[in-house]
Write an enzyme that holds these catalytic residues in place. Structure first.
Site, PDB file in Angstrom:
ATOM      1  N   LYS A 126      -4.375  13.381 121.247  1.00  0.00           N
ATOM      2  CA  LYS A 126      -3.845  12.867 122.513  1.00  0.00           C
ATOM      3  C   LYS A 126      -2.439  12.363 122.269  1.00  0.00           C
ATOM      4  O   LYS A 126      -2.119  11.912 121.157  1.00  0.00           O
ATOM      5  CB  LYS A 126      -4.712  11.725 123.051  1.00  0.00           C
ATOM      6  CG  LYS A 126      -4.655  11.576 124.562  1.00  0.00           C
ATOM      7  CD  LYS A 126      -5.466  12.662 125.246  1.00  0.00           C
ATOM      8  CE  LYS A 126      -5.569  12.419 126.739  1.00  0.00           C
ATOM      9  NZ  LYS A 126      -6.416  13.426 127.392  1.00  0.00           N
ATOM     10  N   LYS A 133     -15.646  15.404 122.935  1.00  0.00           N
ATOM     11  CA  LYS A 133     -15.724  16.241 124.144  1.00  0.00           C
ATOM     12  C   LYS A 133     -15.710  17.729 123.804  1.00  0.00           C
ATOM     13  O   LYS A 133     -16.503  18.506 124.331  1.00  0.00           O
ATOM     14  CB  LYS A 133     -14.566  15.892 125.091  1.00  0.00           C
ATOM     15  CG  LYS A 133     -14.612  16.622 126.426  1.00  0.00           C
ATOM     16  CD  LYS A 133     -13.373  16.334 127.269  1.00  0.00           C
ATOM     17  CE  LYS A 133     -13.274  14.887 127.639  1.00  0.00           C
ATOM     18  NZ  LYS A 133     -12.131  14.625 128.550  1.00  0.00           N
ATOM     19  N   THR A 173     -10.988  21.300 135.899  1.00  0.00           N
ATOM     20  CA  THR A 173     -11.701  20.037 135.678  1.00  0.00           C
ATOM     21  C   THR A 173     -12.558  19.700 136.889  1.00  0.00           C
ATOM     22  O   THR A 173     -13.724  19.306 136.754  1.00  0.00           O
ATOM     23  CB  THR A 173     -10.717  18.894 135.370  1.00  0.00           C
ATOM     24  OG1 THR A 173      -9.851  19.292 134.308  1.00  0.00           O
ATOM     25  CG2 THR A 173     -11.463  17.643 134.926  1.00  0.00           C
TER      26      THR A 173
END
Length: 412
Positions: free
Chosen positions: A103, A91, A186
């Protein structure tokens, strides 16, 4: 299909299209570091002790510091965190920002913990990983079940060991160095991505019928911004239920209702709907903005949307991908469509390092520039490799990381 299996499958398909050799392919797939079990024991408010398990997977740092969210959720488990860390690598490369992927998460239900218990849990987790994160090493951010306050606690705890370091996390409160425009980023990125895709097909947001599955931060901001652009949102769902109005839902009224009632259920300006059926409602554009794996072979044939914008991570299983492709449904993949958040996180990091705050207009304009350029780059890869948008995005991301890996002499 398991999220890690699906992500690895997409990576391998992209590697094959790019003609990567097996050694390079293997080195790109293996995580840089996996912190599999971090035991976090805290005293609860009633004096008892409770233990929770945390994870942090650092996937790749060939293009820069690793970047990825910290989620608090009962179903946080190693394979999921591994898959999401890998997705972050591709990404950030698709967005062309100088990061790799990471993550993390803690297996807990934040709704069952008080504010003081959440603070203690966050601080203990930060104490366990503070030597592994850092401004130029690994920069956490909020994710599901966490937010600006979580990042404020992480920043404060990290700073006890390393001195005041606002750039060590992003998604912070504005007063602690957060960026204007980050909260909406987002959802705003989803708007810009949708505009780029529709423009390619000679269409605009105005007049299109939208269904939004998930009405948390991303879904609600996307709904608000799409509504402002003249899009007609005909159905919405969240954890409390689902609602429908074929004439279009009054989004400002719905936002007020959600603020007062903690969910869309009971909104008077729409009819209630069985939540499972929202994905197959009649619409032009479907935006899944909740958990992964919700579009699968069981419901893919019933989906009526012409376009799917993946605001959630991994909402579409590979089997559903094939079914929808045969139906002519165009899917804008998650590693591009929901990259607005990490892009504005990058802007926040840059502002912290510079010690210079941008105004919100600059943040939003820069985000639109990045999202528009990334879409054009994805389309070029689609043309070069004669593939769909998902493979176009994966080949773009994987190729950029592979080139950086080779140039740094890491491919052996």
């Amino acid at each position: 299909m398991n999220a890690l299996v699906a992500t690895n499958r997409n990576f391998k398909l992209a590697a094959r299209l790019l003609g990567l050799d097996s050694k390079l392919e293997k080195s790109l797939l293996i995580p840089f570091r996996e912190i599999k079990v971090v035991e976090c024991t805290i005293p609860k408010d009633d004096g008892t002790l409770a233990s929770f398990v945390g994870f942090r997977v650092q996937h790749d740092n060939a293009r820069g510091p690793m970047k990825g969210g910290i989620r608090y959720h009962p179903e946080v488990e190693h394979d999921e965190v591994n898959a999401l860390a890998q997705l972050m690598t591709w990404k950030t490369a698709v967005a062309n920002i100088p990061y790799g992927g990471a993550k993390g998460g803690i297996g807990c239900d934040p709704r069952d913990l008080s504010i003081s218990e959440l603070e203690r849990l966050t601080r203990v987790f930060t104490q366990k990983i503070h030597d592994l994160i850092g401004i130029h090493a690994d920069v956490p951010a909020p994710d599901m079940g966490t937010g600006p306050q979580t990042m404020a606690w992480m920043l404060d705890e990290y700073s006890k060991f390393h001195g005041y370091s606002p750039a060590v996390v992003t998604g912070k409160p504005i007063d602690l160095g957060g960026s204007l425009g980050r909260d909406a980023a987002t959802g705003r990125g989803v708007l810009f991505a949708t505009e780029a895709l529709l423009n390619e097909h000679g269409k605009a947001i105005s007049g299109q019928k939208f269904v939004i599955q998930g009405f948390g931060n991303v879904g609600s901001w996307a709904a608000r911004l799409i509504h402002e652009k003249g899009g007609k949102i005909v159905a919405v769902s969240d954890i409390t239920g689902a609602i429908k109005n074929s004439k279009g839902i009054d989004i400002p009224r719905l936002l007020n209702h959600v603020k007062e009632n903690k969910g869309v259920k009971g909104f008077e300006g729409a009819d209630s709907l069985v939540p499972e059926s929202i994905l197959v409602e009649d619409c032009d554009i479907l935006i899944p903005a909740a958990l992964g794996g919700i579009i699968n072979r069981e419901n893919a044939n019933e989906i009526k949307a012409k376009f799917i914008i993946e605001a959630a991570n991994h909402p579409t299983d590979p089997e559903a991908d094939e079914i929808l492709s045969k139906k002519g449904v165009i899917i804008l993949p998650d590693i591009y469509a929901n990259s607005g958040g990490v892009t504005v996180s990058y802007f926040e990091w840059v502002q912290n390092i510079q010690g210079f705050l941008w105004d919100e207009e600059k943040v939003n304009n820069e985000l639109k520039t990045y999202m528009t350029k990334a879409f054009k780059d994805v389309k070029k890869m689609c043309q070069v490799h004669n593939c769909d948008l998902r493979m176009g995005a994966f080949t773009l991301g994987v190729n950029r990381v592979a080139r950086a890996t080779v140039m740094r002499g890491w491919e052996a």
